[in-house]
Scaffold this motif. Structure first.
Motif, PDB file in Angstrom:
ATOM      1  N   ASN A 183      40.980  42.821  34.925  1.00 55.45           N
ATOM      2  CA  ASN A 183      42.448  42.727  35.411  1.00 55.45           C
ATOM      3  C   ASN A 183      42.940  41.802  36.163  1.00 55.45           C
ATOM      4  N   PHE A 184      42.407  40.610  36.163  1.00 55.27           N
ATOM      5  CA  PHE A 184      42.891  39.543  37.114  1.00 55.27           C
ATOM      6  C   PHE A 184      44.405  39.062  36.345  1.00 55.27           C
ATOM      7  N   LEU A 185      44.337  39.003  35.297  1.00 52.11           N
ATOM      8  CA  LEU A 185      45.765  38.390  34.498  1.00 52.11           C
ATOM      9  C   LEU A 185      46.696  39.565  34.385  1.00 52.11           C
ATOM     10  N   THR A 186      46.884  40.264  35.504  1.00 47.94           N
ATOM     11  CA  THR A 186      48.242  41.381  35.326  1.00 47.94           C
ATOM     12  C   THR A 186      49.088  41.081  36.348  1.00 47.94           C
ATOM     13  N   VAL A 187      50.198  41.517  36.088  1.00 48.37           N
ATOM     14  CA  VAL A 187      51.567  41.286  37.126  1.00 48.37           C
ATOM     15  C   VAL A 187      51.275  42.082  38.706  1.00 48.37           C
ATOM     16  N   ASP A 188      50.593  43.289  38.665  1.00 48.74           N
ATOM     17  CA  ASP A 188      50.337  43.746  39.650  1.00 48.74           C
ATOM     18  C   ASP A 188      49.207  42.942  40.507  1.00 48.74           C
ATOM     19  N   ASN A 189      48.307  42.490  40.020  1.00 55.36           N
ATOM     20  CA  ASN A 189      47.246  41.463  40.612  1.00 55.36           C
ATOM     21  C   ASN A 189      47.914  40.192  41.072  1.00 55.36           C
ATOM     22  N   ALA A 190      48.708  39.674  40.273  1.00 53.02           N
ATOM     23  CA  ALA A 190      49.414  38.701  40.769  1.00 53.02           C
ATOM     24  C   ALA A 190      50.195  38.886  42.022  1.00 53.02           C
ATOM     25  N   LEU A 191      50.986  39.878  42.082  1.00 52.38           N
ATOM     26  CA  LEU A 191      51.647  40.071  43.279  1.00 52.38           C
ATOM     27  C   LEU A 191      50.702  40.238  44.339  1.00 52.38           C
ATOM     28  N   ASN A 192      49.361  40.987  44.343  1.00 52.41           N
ATOM     29  CA  ASN A 192      48.454  41.426  45.083  1.00 52.41           C
ATOM     30  C   ASN A 192      47.915  39.855  45.768  1.00 52.41           C
ATOM     31  N   GLY A 204      43.081  31.920  48.012  1.00 53.44           N
ATOM     32  CA  GLY A 204      43.427  33.430  47.591  1.00 53.44           C
ATOM     33  C   GLY A 204      42.783  33.911  46.120  1.00 53.44           C
ATOM     34  N   VAL A 205      42.818  33.029  45.102  1.00 52.19           N
ATOM     35  CA  VAL A 205      42.415  33.393  43.978  1.00 52.19           C
ATOM     36  C   VAL A 205      41.063  33.633  44.007  1.00 52.19           C
ATOM     37  N   LEU A 206      40.292  32.812  44.774  1.00 46.87           N
ATOM     38  CA  LEU A 206      38.747  33.027  44.891  1.00 46.87           C
ATOM     39  C   LEU A 206      38.410  34.329  45.131  1.00 46.87           C
ATOM     40  N   SER A 207      39.105  34.501  46.636  1.00 46.39           N
ATOM     41  CA  SER A 207      38.697  35.730  47.140  1.00 46.39           C
ATOM     42  C   SER A 207      39.000  36.994  46.407  1.00 46.39           C
TER      43      SER A 207
END
Length: 332
Positions: free
Chosen positions: A48-57, A291-294
């Protein structure tokens, strides 16, 4: 030598030779490629990394570290350091919540939290500039003292404020964009303008490039140092207010360890720990990488202590890259 000329010498616009090729191209291309490769890797490995919700997170999570790193960039460009920004996050957030809880109007409570951060930074800057104390020692002491102050302001206990008047700064959105992200964009726009389009910015680079040459060129070095530490404290104050808004409480433990992520973002973004070289937009990319790594490690259910090991290695790699670039340029 004029102040402008001193700044131009300190900043540099072209690679000085073949030995500097690595640093030159890393600063301009390498960091972006690392971010792209990291995103692709996380897309393959993290559910689920490439989802809109995760991108906002990710964007919300990046915002606080990126704001801290923006202020630290100015400090590190002068050849300094501020290890106390995590503690400033705590004391600023605590101050803002206490002000609001005591009946202070919301805008003034927010400004009060930022002012507390600016004041803490100004004290650091005064000690570094006027007493010529080592920035590492000064801010290491401030890290402990300000953390203790945050605890003492709350008698050691968190203060919950579920109806916090400025809670939107941590959890709200503007036209679908999280408010912390919007604030981050404003902070970077202002910082970019200061560093790239003002005489103050040229002086910052000049002081970091060669402090003595900058002084001989007529630059008020003490004023520059005081200003960058105060601005660094103010950005940490902004981060502290956002953090308190996100968790709807005053937390004396807020910001613990944040200074390490912020420094890593600055160095990954191409700013030299020796001062005088770096760009604010590179810092933003560095913060996104952290941030992406974490986020990816959390999605992959990597245990917390392994996350610390990985992030620690990233910090070491960032410092090693900085040393490699300075070696290539012939620096010490």
């Amino acid at each position: 030598m004029s102040a402008a000329a001193a700044a131009d010498v300190a900043v540099g616009t072209k690679p000085p030779g073949k030995g500097a090729a690595f640093g030159y191209w890393w600063d301009r291309v390498g960091i972006g490629l690392v971010l792209l490769l990291l995103i692709l890797l996380m897309a393959l490995l993290a559910p689920n990394f490439l989802t809109v919700d995760n991108a906002l997170n990710v964007a919300r999570a990046v915002s606080i570290n990126a704001i801290l790193a923006a202020g630290l960039t100015m400090i590190i460009l002068t050849g300094g350091i501020d290890l106390s920004v995590g503690s400033i996050v705590a004391v600023s957030g605590v101050g803002a919540v206490l002000l609001w809880s005591s009946g202070t109007p919301t805008p003034l409570a927010v400004l009060g939290g930022v002012a507390i951060g600016a004041l803490a930074g100004m004290v650091n800057g005064a000690l570094v500039a006027w007493l010529a104390l080592p920035a590492f020692i000064v801010t290491l002491g401030s890290l402990t003292a300000l953390r203790g102050l945050a605890y003492s302001m709350l008698n050691g206990q968190p203060l919950v404020a579920s109806e916090l008047g400025y809670r939107g700064l941590g959890n709200g959105s503007i036209a679908g964009i999280p408010q912390p992200v919007a604030i981050m964009v404003v902070v970077y726009a202002v910082t970019w303008f200061l560093l790239e389009r003002t005489r103050f910015g040229r002086h910052v680079y000049a002081v970091g490039g060669n402090m003595e040459a900058a002084r001989l060129a007529g630059i008020n070095v003490k004023r520059v140092l005081l200003t960058v530490y105060m601005l660094g404290g103010a950005t940490a104050g902004v981060a502290g207010v956002i953090f308190s808004a996100r968790v709807l409480s005053a937390q004396p433990t807020a910001g613990t360890g944040y200074e390490l992520d912020a420094i890593a973002a600055v160095v990954l973004g191409g700013t030299s720990l020796a001062g005088g070289r770096g760009r604010i937009l590179g810092t933003l990319v560095g913060a996104v990488i952290i941030g992406v790594l974490s986020n990816g490690l959390v999605l992959m259910n990597v245990q917390f202590f392994y996350q610390l090991i990985i992030k620690g290695l990233v910090i070491i790699i960032a410092i090693a890259l900085d040393s490699l670039k300075r070696f290539g340029r012939g620096g010490s």
